[in-house]
Design a protein around this motif. Structure first.
Motif: not given
Length: 127
Positions: A1-15, A36-44, A70-74
């Protein structure tokens, strides 16, 4: 069974989510949708090119995200790093002066209005 196949999204809390969305739209050109978000299509733009998304962990005491606390960087792919950094400087954005160039591509950084460090990556040719 495949489990994780990629990154589905990045979510950021904002003031101030509306202001931060506008900054990302105006300065990084993200096409923010009504929901409120962006959908990236790789290699479009070039289906023959190789596209990758990196997932990586850093030690708690790493200074790679500095000066952000911040504990993350995109990391965003860009077409022309030097041109984008010049435009961001002209627009008054907080651009980190350092640029790295290696066999992995070109890397530059900018801080968003809430202090989150953003890595901008121009991949090597063919990627």
């Amino acid at each position: 069974m495949k489990r994780v196949t990629g990154i589905g999204g990045i979510f950021i809390k904002a003031r101030d989510p509306d202001a931060l969305r506008a900054w990302y739209r105006d300065h990084l050109g993200l096409d923010v949708s009504e929901w409120g978000g962006v959908a990236f299509r790789w290699n479009a733009d070039n289906p023959a090119a190789v596209g990758t998304t990196i997932w990586s962990l850093f030690k708690q005491d790493s200074d790679y995200f500095a000066p952000s606390t911040a504990p993350f960087m995109i990391n965003y792919r860009v077409a022309d790093l030097h041109a984008l950094l010049a435009a961001l400087r002209e627009e008054g954005c907080n651009v980190v002066e350092k640029v790295d160039e290696s066999e992995y591509g070109k890397f530059g950084w900018v801080l968003d209005p809430e202090g989150n460090k953003i890595e901008l990556w121009q991949p090597p040719e063919g990627q």
